[in-house]
Enzyme design. Structure first.
Site, PDB file in Angstrom:
ATOM      1  N   CYS A  44       0.830  -1.212   0.000  1.00  0.00           N
ATOM      2  CA  CYS A  44       0.000   0.000   0.000  1.00  0.00           C
ATOM      3  C   CYS A  44       0.865   1.264   0.000  1.00  0.00           C
ATOM      4  O   CYS A  44       0.389   2.347  -0.343  1.00  0.00           O
ATOM      5  CB  CYS A  44      -0.925   0.008   1.222  1.00  0.00           C
ATOM      6  SG  CYS A  44      -1.855  -1.520   1.384  1.00  0.00           S
ATOM      7  N   TYR A 281      -6.919 -24.002   3.214  1.00  0.00           N
ATOM      8  CA  TYR A 281      -7.592 -22.722   3.446  1.00  0.00           C
ATOM      9  C   TYR A 281      -7.091 -21.715   2.410  1.00  0.00           C
ATOM     10  O   TYR A 281      -5.993 -21.875   1.871  1.00  0.00           O
ATOM     11  CB  TYR A 281      -7.282 -22.209   4.856  1.00  0.00           C
ATOM     12  CG  TYR A 281      -7.805 -23.140   5.929  1.00  0.00           C
ATOM     13  CD1 TYR A 281      -9.009 -22.876   6.560  1.00  0.00           C
ATOM     14  CD2 TYR A 281      -7.104 -24.291   6.282  1.00  0.00           C
ATOM     15  CE1 TYR A 281      -9.510 -23.737   7.516  1.00  0.00           C
ATOM     16  CE2 TYR A 281      -7.597 -25.157   7.233  1.00  0.00           C
ATOM     17  CZ  TYR A 281      -8.803 -24.877   7.849  1.00  0.00           C
ATOM     18  OH  TYR A 281      -9.303 -25.731   8.796  1.00  0.00           O
ATOM     19  N   ALA A 282      -7.863 -20.707   2.144  1.00  0.00           N
ATOM     20  CA  ALA A 282      -7.406 -19.661   1.218  1.00  0.00           C
ATOM     21  C   ALA A 282      -7.917 -18.318   1.711  1.00  0.00           C
ATOM     22  O   ALA A 282      -9.007 -18.218   2.302  1.00  0.00           O
ATOM     23  CB  ALA A 282      -7.901 -19.939  -0.197  1.00  0.00           C
ATOM     24  N   ASP A 285      -6.656 -11.534  -1.518  1.00  0.00           N
ATOM     25  CA  ASP A 285      -7.146 -11.085  -2.828  1.00  0.00           C
ATOM     26  C   ASP A 285      -7.554 -12.241  -3.739  1.00  0.00           C
ATOM     27  O   ASP A 285      -8.224 -12.022  -4.748  1.00  0.00           O
ATOM     28  CB  ASP A 285      -6.053 -10.288  -3.554  1.00  0.00           C
ATOM     29  CG  ASP A 285      -5.792  -8.933  -2.925  1.00  0.00           C
ATOM     30  OD1 ASP A 285      -6.443  -8.610  -1.922  1.00  0.00           O
ATOM     31  OD2 ASP A 285      -4.930  -8.206  -3.447  1.00  0.00           O
ATOM     32  N   TYR A 428     -17.039  15.836  20.796  1.00  0.00           N
ATOM     33  CA  TYR A 428     -17.124  17.164  20.189  1.00  0.00           C
ATOM     34  C   TYR A 428     -16.342  18.202  20.976  1.00  0.00           C
ATOM     35  O   TYR A 428     -16.472  18.326  22.192  1.00  0.00           O
ATOM     36  CB  TYR A 428     -18.596  17.621  20.086  1.00  0.00           C
ATOM     37  CG  TYR A 428     -18.723  19.129  19.949  1.00  0.00           C
ATOM     38  CD1 TYR A 428     -18.150  19.771  18.845  1.00  0.00           C
ATOM     39  CD2 TYR A 428     -19.342  19.906  20.915  1.00  0.00           C
ATOM     40  CE1 TYR A 428     -18.205  21.150  18.719  1.00  0.00           C
ATOM     41  CE2 TYR A 428     -19.412  21.289  20.798  1.00  0.00           C
ATOM     42  CZ  TYR A 428     -18.834  21.910  19.705  1.00  0.00           C
ATOM     43  OH  TYR A 428     -18.879  23.262  19.592  1.00  0.00           O
TER      44      TYR A 428
HETATM   45  C1  FAD Z   1       0.098  -0.398  -5.142  1.00  0.00           C
HETATM   46  C2  FAD Z   1      -0.900  -0.987  -4.194  1.00  0.00           C
HETATM   47  C3  FAD Z   1      -1.503  -0.178  -3.255  1.00  0.00           C
HETATM   48  C4  FAD Z   1      -2.451  -0.717  -2.393  1.00  0.00           C
HETATM   49  N1  FAD Z   1      -3.016   0.110  -1.472  1.00  0.00           N
HETATM   50  C5  FAD Z   1      -3.933  -0.391  -0.612  1.00  0.00           C
HETATM   51  C6  FAD Z   1      -4.510   0.414   0.389  1.00  0.00           C
HETATM   52  O1  FAD Z   1      -4.184   1.615   0.501  1.00  0.00           O
HETATM   53  N2  FAD Z   1      -5.430  -0.135   1.215  1.00  0.00           N
HETATM   54  C7  FAD Z   1      -5.793  -1.442   1.124  1.00  0.00           C
HETATM   55  O2  FAD Z   1      -6.623  -1.908   1.911  1.00  0.00           O
HETATM   56  N3  FAD Z   1      -5.243  -2.252   0.191  1.00  0.00           N
HETATM   57  C8  FAD Z   1      -4.325  -1.755  -0.666  1.00  0.00           C
HETATM   58  N4  FAD Z   1      -3.757  -2.573  -1.602  1.00  0.00           N
HETATM   59  C9  FAD Z   1      -4.224  -3.969  -1.687  1.00  0.00           C
HETATM   60  C10 FAD Z   1      -3.520  -4.851  -0.670  1.00  0.00           C
HETATM   61  O3  FAD Z   1      -2.156  -4.674  -0.771  1.00  0.00           O
HETATM   62  C11 FAD Z   1      -3.921  -6.294  -0.934  1.00  0.00           C
HETATM   63  O4  FAD Z   1      -5.309  -6.404  -0.764  1.00  0.00           O
HETATM   64  C12 FAD Z   1      -3.234  -7.278  -0.001  1.00  0.00           C
HETATM   65  O5  FAD Z   1      -1.857  -7.181  -0.111  1.00  0.00           O
HETATM   66  C13 FAD Z   1      -3.681  -8.710  -0.330  1.00  0.00           C
HETATM   67  O6  FAD Z   1      -2.981  -9.638   0.429  1.00  0.00           O
HETATM   68  P1  FAD Z   1      -2.708 -11.091  -0.124  1.00  0.00           P
HETATM   69  O7  FAD Z   1      -1.942 -11.814   0.925  1.00  0.00           O
HETATM   70  O8  FAD Z   1      -3.943 -11.673  -0.636  1.00  0.00           O
HETATM   71  O9  FAD Z   1      -1.793 -10.871  -1.404  1.00  0.00           O
HETATM   72  P2  FAD Z   1      -0.377 -10.167  -1.519  1.00  0.00           P
HETATM   73  O10 FAD Z   1      -0.133  -9.229  -0.413  1.00  0.00           O
HETATM   74  O11 FAD Z   1      -0.302  -9.636  -2.914  1.00  0.00           O
HETATM   75  O12 FAD Z   1       0.641 -11.376  -1.374  1.00  0.00           O
HETATM   76  C14 FAD Z   1       0.643 -12.445  -2.250  1.00  0.00           C
HETATM   77  C15 FAD Z   1       2.063 -12.989  -2.361  1.00  0.00           C
HETATM   78  O13 FAD Z   1       1.984 -14.321  -2.790  1.00  0.00           O
HETATM   79  C16 FAD Z   1       3.105 -14.594  -3.609  1.00  0.00           C
HETATM   80  N5  FAD Z   1       2.768 -15.778  -4.417  1.00  0.00           N
HETATM   81  C17 FAD Z   1       1.752 -15.891  -5.308  1.00  0.00           C
HETATM   82  N6  FAD Z   1       1.732 -17.134  -5.820  1.00  0.00           N
HETATM   83  C18 FAD Z   1       2.747 -17.811  -5.244  1.00  0.00           C
HETATM   84  C19 FAD Z   1       3.248 -19.130  -5.395  1.00  0.00           C
HETATM   85  N7  FAD Z   1       2.659 -19.982  -6.222  1.00  0.00           N
HETATM   86  N8  FAD Z   1       4.312 -19.479  -4.675  1.00  0.00           N
HETATM   87  C20 FAD Z   1       4.898 -18.618  -3.828  1.00  0.00           C
HETATM   88  N9  FAD Z   1       4.479 -17.360  -3.651  1.00  0.00           N
HETATM   89  C21 FAD Z   1       3.414 -16.954  -4.353  1.00  0.00           C
HETATM   90  C22 FAD Z   1       3.255 -13.322  -4.429  1.00  0.00           C
HETATM   91  O14 FAD Z   1       4.585 -13.212  -4.892  1.00  0.00           O
HETATM   92  C23 FAD Z   1       2.884 -12.243  -3.406  1.00  0.00           C
HETATM   93  O15 FAD Z   1       4.038 -11.684  -2.823  1.00  0.00           O
HETATM   94  C24 FAD Z   1      -2.786  -2.083  -2.471  1.00  0.00           C
HETATM   95  C25 FAD Z   1      -2.167  -2.903  -3.411  1.00  0.00           C
HETATM   96  C26 FAD Z   1      -1.228  -2.373  -4.257  1.00  0.00           C
HETATM   97  C27 FAD Z   1      -0.560  -3.268  -5.265  1.00  0.00           C
END
Ligand code: FAD
Length: 550
Positions: A44, A281-282, A285, A428
């Protein structure tokens, strides 16, 4: 024997799940696989690092693999891409990217947190060098290097969602000239159009070119510069393109392993965050979860839900019983001087899901008007006609927006009604709020609608008026009209003169009254009603109307 938990993905969801699992079971074997170089980094914060607001790259690294290992005794494997899941043998297949070795690792329980990847639409030229996306630290290094190199004076951002707009702000702050191309007819798709129109006005004021209703046909390159070709045959030359047209859940592993996938493409989970396989589990995003209000499956690419789901999944993987009740998609984003926030369902989402709703618009000061630097905020409240339950809210303003949206998000989670909002006793003092907080005021206005104290008309029904029967009355002072304009066809009777001039009005007509934000309109409506006239108040006044009707 101690249990063995494997986690795929080491950022928001994965790292949180790992830490929670360790707190619950000191003796479990926990392995965290991350394809990239970093775990638990602040995605983020990436736009602000590119914008030089966050100066130190190291501060994006919330923790390192070494620190995580030391604190939580978790076996963190970086550059480790999990390429397969054998559910029958309960093994995952791992590709060690640095050595090329492929090996298997067994599990008792598995948590998937692979996130979502930026969509790269299959259009001509989208693989050119200067067409970039932003998901992780290497992506931000690449964009920052382009900007730091000083040769990038202009950029096109394709997609006007929250990452696109954060990038627009940060690149403008670095001196880059920005043009935004958006295929939809509005920016910030989760907002209703009249609220989103305020964002559009603001970014145009900041000198950003913005083309709505315009898709990209392709890209071409000439001497290091890119030309963006749009569907309306516009050709925009620039030094760099940021593609931010949305994200797609990383569901390949789950799909290939035969786990159930929802119709939006996310991994299907139940309230325990368990997939169609009881040992897997999953979270985050990559999954479809329940919308707290509509009960329908939904996907939110937001860090808050990812973290909460992680806790639930870890609890259950370690033998507990936790439930994720659903998401309301609360979000907030800074767009130059504006804070834009939403929670729950928008009006258009209600209509899409056939959920009956009413809406109210209020414009309130962030704190007492007599204390310096109060700023107006626009609040749209969406609520149920049957019982006044708060279904959603959108707020745009310059100050105090974040705390109001959090109050309303809490109200939604507590299944509160607009009548409850009237009664909320909120802190307030003049520098912070008013004795009637903007949330109270939103509650008063919505309650008035439900109680029948006011009959409102919304901006999108103004086109349906019949000039033979309906008379629009502008209640503002002459000065305000001169400054901002008037709704075509409106007659002008300032509120202070209304009682005196009632004899000029015709009891056979319907009077549509409006002022700047709706308060004087409400007063006039009450005067007219109690003198035997038919009237409606334009909700949100000229400010809401003129934001969207140009
Ligand atoms: C630029 C940006 C700004 C954001 N700003 C905000 C914000 O201000 N507020 C907010 O609420 N959300 C924000 N988000 C969204 C937030 O970052 C995501 O919702 C959150 O990170 C999701 O978490 P996650 O664990 O599902 O995925 P991620 O944090 O994306 O982590 C997934 C990880 O899994 C790894 N991976 C995937 N497949 C495999 C595999 N097969 N083997 C090994 N590793 C793997 C990837 O490399 C990645 O590092 C932002 C996202 C971005 C990109």
């Amino acid at each position: 024997m101690s249990m063995k938990l494997l986690i795929i993905g080491g950022v928001a969801g994965g790292a949180t799940a790992a830490a929670r699992a360790r707190r619950l079971d000191e003796h479990a074997g926990i392995i965290l696989f991350e394809r990239g170089e970093y775990i638990s980094f602040a995605n983020c914060g990436l736009p602000y690092y590119i914008g030089n607001v966050i100066k130190s790259r190291d501060s994006l690294l919330v923790t390192t693999a070494e620190a995580f290992k030391a604190r939580y005794n978790i076996d963190v494997r970086l550059f480790s891409d999990v390429i397969g899941i054998d559910r029958t043998r309960k093994q995952v297949k791992v590709h060690d990217i640095m050595t090329g070795r492929i090996y298997e690792e067994s599990y008792d329980k598995l948590i998937l947190s692979p996130g979502a990847e930026p969509v790269r639409p299959p259009i001509k030229g989208s693989d050119l060098d200067n067409i970039l996306t932003l998901r992780n630290i290497p992506d931000s290094d690449m964009i920052k290097a382009h900007v730091d190199g000083g040769k990038h004076e202009s950029a096109v951002i394709v997609g006007g969602g929250f990452i696109g707009l954060e990038m627009a702000e940060n690149l403008v702050n670095r001196g880059v000239k920005i043009t935004i191309i958006e295929k939809l007819d509005q920016l910030m798709a989760p907002l209703d159009p009249e609220m989103s129109a305020m964002v559009l006005d603001h970014i145009r004021e900041k000198g950003i070119g913005c083309y709505l209703n315009e898709g990209v046909r392709g890209f071409s390159e000439n001497e290091g510069r890119v030309t963006v070709h749009t569907e309306r045959d516009r050709n925009i030359e620039c030094d760099m393109v940021i593609l931010s047209v949305g994200v797609r859940p990383e569901n390949r592993l789950a799909r290939e392993a035969g786990l159930a996938i929802g119709h939006m493409g996310g991994i299907k989970v139940n309230a325990a965050m368990r997939t169609s396989d009881p040992d897997i589990y999953a979270i985050g995003d990559a999954v479809e979860v329940r919308d707290f209000i509509s009960g329908q499956p939904t996907m939110t690419a937001l860090a808050g839900p990812a973290n909460k789901e992680a806790r639930v999944a870890a609890d259950n993987a370690m033998g507990g019983k936790s439930i994720f009740k659903g998401t309301i998609g609360t979000s907030v984003v800074k767009i130059f001087d504006l804070t834009v926030a939403s929670t729950g369902l928008s009006e258009k989402a209600c209509r899409h899901n056939n959920i009956p709703c009413l809406v109210s618009y209020t414009h309130s000061n962030s704190h007492a008007a007599y204390y310096p630097a109060a700023k107006m905020m626009a609040i749209k409240l969406v609520f149920a006609p049957s019982n006044g339950r708060v279904l959603g809210a959108q707020i745009i303003g310059m100050e105090g927006v974040d705390k109001r949206i959090d109050i309303l998000a809490t109200a939604i989670r507590g299944s509160m009604t607009v009548f409850d909002l009237e009664e909320l006793e909120l802190a307030y003092a003049p520098p912070y709020s008013s004795a009637k907080d903007p949330v109270n005021v939103a509650g008063f206005v919505a309650s008035n609608i439900l109680n029948g104290d006011v009959r409102n008309i919304n901006w999108d029904n103004m086109d349906d008026l019949d000039p033979e029967k309906d008379v629009i009355v502008d209640l503002r002072d002459k000065r305000e009209l001169n400054e901002t304009g008037i709704i075509p066809g409106a007659i002008h009777i300032p509120l202070a003169e209304l009682r005196r001039r009632l004899s000029e009005l015709d009891r056979e007509k319907n009077y549509i009254v409006y002022c700047a934000v709706g308060l004087r309109g409400y007063l006039a409506h009450r005067i007219l009603l109690q003198n035997g006239f038919k009237s409606k108040n334009l909700s949100g006044g000229y400010r809401t109307y003129s934001a969207v009707v140009k």
